[in-house]
Motif scaffolding. Structure first.
Motif, PDB file in Angstrom:
ATOM      1  N   TRP A 120     -58.905 -22.259 -48.179  1.00  0.00           N
ATOM      2  CA  TRP A 120     -59.895 -22.400 -49.251  1.00  0.00           C
ATOM      3  C   TRP A 120     -59.354 -23.187 -50.435  1.00  0.00           C
ATOM      4  CZ3 TRP A 120     -58.421 -19.827 -53.684  1.00  0.00           C
ATOM      5  CH2 TRP A 120     -57.583 -18.727 -53.552  1.00  0.00           C
ATOM      6  N   ARG A 161     -67.709 -21.645 -48.142  1.00  0.00           N
ATOM      7  CA  ARG A 161     -69.156 -21.763 -47.903  1.00  0.00           C
ATOM      8  C   ARG A 161     -69.997 -21.141 -49.007  1.00  0.00           C
ATOM      9  NH1 ARG A 161     -69.455 -19.309 -42.039  1.00  0.00           N
ATOM     10  NH2 ARG A 161     -68.243 -17.821 -43.218  1.00  0.00           N
ATOM     11  N   TRP A 162     -69.492 -20.134 -49.673  1.00  0.00           N
ATOM     12  CA  TRP A 162     -70.297 -19.417 -50.665  1.00  0.00           C
ATOM     13  C   TRP A 162     -70.396 -20.140 -52.015  1.00  0.00           C
ATOM     14  CZ3 TRP A 162     -67.482 -18.007 -54.894  1.00  0.00           C
ATOM     15  CH2 TRP A 162     -66.116 -17.889 -54.729  1.00  0.00           C
ATOM     16  N   ARG A 200     -69.598 -26.435 -51.140  1.00  0.00           N
ATOM     17  CA  ARG A 200     -69.223 -25.850 -49.849  1.00  0.00           C
ATOM     18  C   ARG A 200     -68.924 -26.911 -48.796  1.00  0.00           C
ATOM     19  NH1 ARG A 200     -74.102 -22.319 -49.117  1.00  0.00           N
ATOM     20  NH2 ARG A 200     -74.840 -23.207 -51.029  1.00  0.00           N
ATOM     21  N   GLY A 201     -67.775 -26.740 -48.151  1.00  0.00           N
ATOM     22  CA  GLY A 201     -67.385 -27.649 -47.080  1.00  0.00           C
ATOM     23  C   GLY A 201     -66.721 -28.940 -47.525  1.00  0.00           C
TER      24      GLY A 201
END
Length: 163
Positions: free
Chosen positions: A73, A79-80, A85-86
């Motif tokens: 991360w 993703r949250w 995200r991503g």
């Protein structure tokens, strides 16, 4: 990921725990060797407890971010997190912020040692002063550990294999 980097990041994240627990103890009125005048000055327990708990939570949050330098991360936004995200975490943003954090925590650690050696203006018993020094001593390691992990993160993320 080298073992030393994981251990250094974990160590950086954990350096805040003793002082945070000490502040929370003050916030709820647990005796930690300070004079009543110190509790009164901090308004703890009472509305000053919100500051003490808040400071503990903020320091734990920033300590926790060190783990991002050795975890996935810290390379790709989770993703949250909306809109990000991503996507890849920009190396220069992460290393600049972590580097500034390492510098700030190193300076704070040096100032703490200077202050605790030169004079404690706090009214505390001998064991209270001892406890204060014990719980804040790990913060001396926060900056150097974070700095080492930051350099490793930068090198790992910017290293290009030459063929």
């Amino acid at each position: 990921m080298p073992r030393w980097a994981r251990l250094a990041a974990t160590g950086a994240a954990l350096t805040n725990v003793p002082s945070a627990l000490w502040r929370v103890a003050i916030a709820v009125g647990v005796p930690v060797g300070l004079a009543q005048s110190e509790y009164d000055q901090m308004h703890a327990p009472g509305w000053g407890s919100y500051y003490l708990v808040g400071l503990s939570l903020v320091s734990e949050f920033f300590g926790f971010l060190a783990l991002g330098l050795v975890r996935s991360w810290g390379e790709t936004w989770p993703r949250w997190i909306p809109y990000l995200r991503g996507r890849r975490v920009p190396v220069m943003v992460a290393t600049t912020l972590a580097g500034l954090g390492a510098l700030a925590t190193t300076v704070f650690g040096a100032l703490f040692v200077h202050t605790s050696i030169n004079a404690a203006d706090m009214a505390a018993s001998a064991w209270g002063t001892w406890l204060l020094n014990i719980v804040y001593a790990p913060l001396l390691l926060w900056g150097p550990l974070l700095g080492a992990v930051t350099v490793h993160y930068y090198r790992r993320r910017t290293y290009v294999v030459q063929g």
